[in-house]
Design an enzyme around this catalytic site. Sequence first.
Site, PDB file in Angstrom:
ATOM      1  N   ALA A   1      21.885  83.246 -62.921  1.00 33.43           N
ATOM      2  CA  ALA A   1      22.331  83.333 -64.388  1.00 33.43           C
ATOM      3  C   ALA A   1      21.522  83.183 -65.427  1.00 33.43           C
ATOM      4  O   ALA A   1      21.299  82.109 -65.621  1.00 33.43           O
ATOM      5  CB  ALA A   1      23.614  82.646 -64.240  1.00 33.43           C
TER       6      ALA A   1
ATOM      7  N   GLU B   1      26.069  86.802 -78.143  1.00 31.94           N
ATOM      8  CA  GLU B   1      26.173  87.632 -76.834  1.00 31.94           C
ATOM      9  C   GLU B   1      27.550  88.839 -77.510  1.00 31.94           C
ATOM     10  O   GLU B   1      28.444  88.599 -78.084  1.00 31.94           O
ATOM     11  CB  GLU B   1      26.552  87.218 -75.657  1.00 31.94           C
ATOM     12  CG  GLU B   1      25.220  86.564 -75.149  1.00 31.94           C
ATOM     13  CD  GLU B   1      25.165  85.767 -73.684  1.00 31.94           C
ATOM     14  OE1 GLU B   1      24.368  85.375 -73.299  1.00 31.94           O
ATOM     15  OE2 GLU B   1      26.255  86.074 -73.168  1.00 31.94           O
TER      16      GLU B   1
ATOM     17  N   HIS C   1      26.784  95.692 -65.825  1.00 35.53           N
ATOM     18  CA  HIS C   1      25.889  95.072 -66.798  1.00 35.53           C
ATOM     19  C   HIS C   1      25.045  96.240 -67.625  1.00 35.53           C
ATOM     20  O   HIS C   1      24.486  97.131 -66.812  1.00 35.53           O
ATOM     21  CB  HIS C   1      24.966  94.087 -66.438  1.00 35.53           C
ATOM     22  CG  HIS C   1      24.545  93.365 -67.663  1.00 35.53           C
ATOM     23  ND1 HIS C   1      23.500  93.845 -68.473  1.00 35.53           N
ATOM     24  CD2 HIS C   1      24.794  91.945 -67.752  1.00 35.53           C
ATOM     25  CE1 HIS C   1      23.252  92.771 -69.320  1.00 35.53           C
ATOM     26  NE2 HIS C   1      24.266  91.766 -69.066  1.00 35.53           N
TER      27      HIS C   1
ATOM     28  N   ARG D   1      30.900  95.136 -72.721  1.00 34.03           N
ATOM     29  CA  ARG D   1      29.866  95.822 -72.008  1.00 34.03           C
ATOM     30  C   ARG D   1      30.246  96.987 -71.309  1.00 34.03           C
ATOM     31  O   ARG D   1      29.444  97.876 -71.108  1.00 34.03           O
ATOM     32  CB  ARG D   1      29.748  94.746 -70.627  1.00 34.03           C
ATOM     33  CG  ARG D   1      28.928  93.537 -71.020  1.00 34.03           C
ATOM     34  CD  ARG D   1      28.849  92.470 -70.092  1.00 34.03           C
ATOM     35  NE  ARG D   1      28.137  91.621 -70.399  1.00 34.03           N
ATOM     36  CZ  ARG D   1      27.680  90.322 -69.658  1.00 34.03           C
ATOM     37  NH1 ARG D   1      28.514  90.063 -68.537  1.00 34.03           N
ATOM     38  NH2 ARG D   1      26.885  89.495 -70.017  1.00 34.03           N
TER      39      ARG D   1
ATOM     40  N   HIS E   1      27.604  94.237 -61.809  1.00 32.55           N
ATOM     41  CA  HIS E   1      27.234  92.734 -62.215  1.00 32.55           C
ATOM     42  C   HIS E   1      28.240  91.672 -61.943  1.00 32.55           C
ATOM     43  O   HIS E   1      27.940  90.630 -61.488  1.00 32.55           O
ATOM     44  CB  HIS E   1      27.220  92.758 -63.749  1.00 32.55           C
ATOM     45  CG  HIS E   1      26.517  91.485 -64.398  1.00 32.55           C
ATOM     46  ND1 HIS E   1      25.414  90.924 -63.981  1.00 32.55           N
ATOM     47  CD2 HIS E   1      27.188  90.755 -65.552  1.00 32.55           C
ATOM     48  CE1 HIS E   1      25.137  89.906 -64.785  1.00 32.55           C
ATOM     49  NE2 HIS E   1      26.206  89.501 -65.462  1.00 32.55           N
TER      50      HIS E   1
ATOM     51  N   ARG F   1      35.113  91.204 -68.070  1.00 32.49           N
ATOM     52  CA  ARG F   1      34.532  89.814 -68.549  1.00 32.49           C
ATOM     53  C   ARG F   1      33.871  89.746 -69.743  1.00 32.49           C
ATOM     54  O   ARG F   1      32.982  90.446 -69.937  1.00 32.49           O
ATOM     55  CB  ARG F   1      33.811  89.114 -67.333  1.00 32.49           C
ATOM     56  CG  ARG F   1      33.427  87.885 -67.590  1.00 32.49           C
ATOM     57  CD  ARG F   1      32.676  86.920 -66.533  1.00 32.49           C
ATOM     58  NE  ARG F   1      31.443  87.612 -66.201  1.00 32.49           N
ATOM     59  CZ  ARG F   1      30.236  87.846 -66.702  1.00 32.49           C
ATOM     60  NH1 ARG F   1      30.096  86.905 -67.807  1.00 32.49           N
ATOM     61  NH2 ARG F   1      29.349  88.135 -66.319  1.00 32.49           N
TER      62      ARG F   1
ATOM     63  N   LEU G   1      30.050  81.334 -65.634  1.00 36.15           N
ATOM     64  CA  LEU G   1      29.763  80.130 -65.407  1.00 36.15           C
ATOM     65  C   LEU G   1      31.040  79.055 -66.196  1.00 36.15           C
ATOM     66  O   LEU G   1      31.165  78.082 -65.310  1.00 36.15           O
ATOM     67  CB  LEU G   1      28.461  79.806 -66.071  1.00 36.15           C
ATOM     68  CG  LEU G   1      27.320  80.378 -65.680  1.00 36.15           C
ATOM     69  CD1 LEU G   1      25.931  79.907 -66.424  1.00 36.15           C
ATOM     70  CD2 LEU G   1      26.953  79.903 -63.946  1.00 36.15           C
TER      71      LEU G   1
END
Length: 521
Positions: A44, A112, A227, A273, A329, A364, A370
């Site tokens: 990651a 991000e 991704h 994404r 991803h 997501r 994480l």
Amino acid sequence: MTKADVLIIGSGVAALQLAKRLRDDKNVIIITKSFLKNGNSNLAQGGIAAAIGKNDHPDSHFADTLEAGGFHNDRAAVLAVTKEAPDLIEELSEEGCRFDTDEQGGLLLGMEGAHSENRIVHGGGDATGRRIMEHLASAAAGKCTIFENTFVFDLIIDSSGRCIGAKGKNADGNIESFFANHVVLATGGCGQLYSHTSNAETVTGDGIALAYKAGAEIADMEFVQFHPTLLYLNGKTHGLISEAVRGDGGRLVTEAGVPIMEGVHPMGDLAPRHIVAQKIYDYLREGTSIYLDVSAIKNFAERFPTITALCEKNHVEWKSRIPVAPGSHFLMGGVKTDLIGRTSIKGLYAIGEAACTGLHGANRLASNSLLEGLFMGKKLSEWINEGRRDEVGIEFTEIRRPLSGCIRLPEIKDIKRTMMENTGIVRSEEGLLKQKRWLESFQLEEWLNADLGHLNFEEMTRAFMLITSWLITDSALKRTESRGGHFRSDHPCEKNHDWMGRQIIQKRNDQNEQIETAVAT
């Protein structure tokens, strides 16, 4: 026969967080089909999302997660995780896990895609997963027994329907039965079902297939996140280019330098994404190469040492433009659980990417993975630590049967190619039906009920890839709308990305009004 209080299948962040936090008097076993750190968690690059900035708030993180998830999320799950995120970061820091800091010594917070604030905590630049894994593995050392290179191929269910253990086969071909009060699936997702993927080679959907074979409820398998930016050379992907690169100023352009995300979505290159991935896919399908222009990022090599090394290994001149393409991803679906990790089968739990808590919805939000692993590992440990230590019985009903002589398995390369073509970034009824018929031609029902103990590791992998591919394809066929990571080209509403952007912004404004009202009261 080996007995334990807790049996953990898998060895990523969620698994090690659970093992670390279990009481010292618990007998804990970890089984992994490869080596302890050989998985997605260690790879990651992205960090951990947490609303700890001066101008940030968990409610904003909550709203961003819902927006990225296409409002398909379980709101209670999103609220619980986003509220606890700052505490999880603080706990790791106090334990000695080192995160990147600014000149004043405060945590360095990155940006991000689909986030409204700088809230991404990194460690080692783009090596956050490795740093956290090293910390958790060190903390868990001595607290558990680890069986590496052992492939779990079946869950043991007793006559009452309770999961009481699992069967594993080691590299020498020996089969062993493991019994435990609590059996935990922490096996990750299924990115290797696709020819283009950021995932480790071990991530083939084993835990989800195991749970489905045992009769557990599975949910939201159609939602696969692609991704947008994997290093792309000669028709093949070679590793992840973190979204943090776009957060620091990287821009997606054609070979002629034309930006491709202008006018597509209000957030441009940092759009959710699935929107960015679909746009790149459209260009690639027309024969136009897409690049990530990083020329505006100062000290790129220092900021992104892992990506720099990846580019140099593949002889890519990263100082100007990096060729990219989307790849599988993350799986938003999985084994359906509550926020403790309990599945529909007593005694069986799932945490991390193998589980579907409803946190991610249809897509997501970056750096929530994480976070989810840390949250679920902690919550399940608290629940187990508070529970009774009942002895596990070893009587169970054997429901598997030997395979018939004519049963076949598809080749791994064929699964990956056909899933990318028919159940990939853009889907249609025609392609999904074609894929489903092809998968079912390999006697799927036989594999669901068969004893796999006589197979070798590669054959077991193919069987689990077959089952999990079918789950995704069947779910994608049933959902006729386009939402998040599931895009149906034969559904007209989301073909227009501008329309999508307007709808997302309107929903976000409505959500912000609700949050402001809730905070005020």
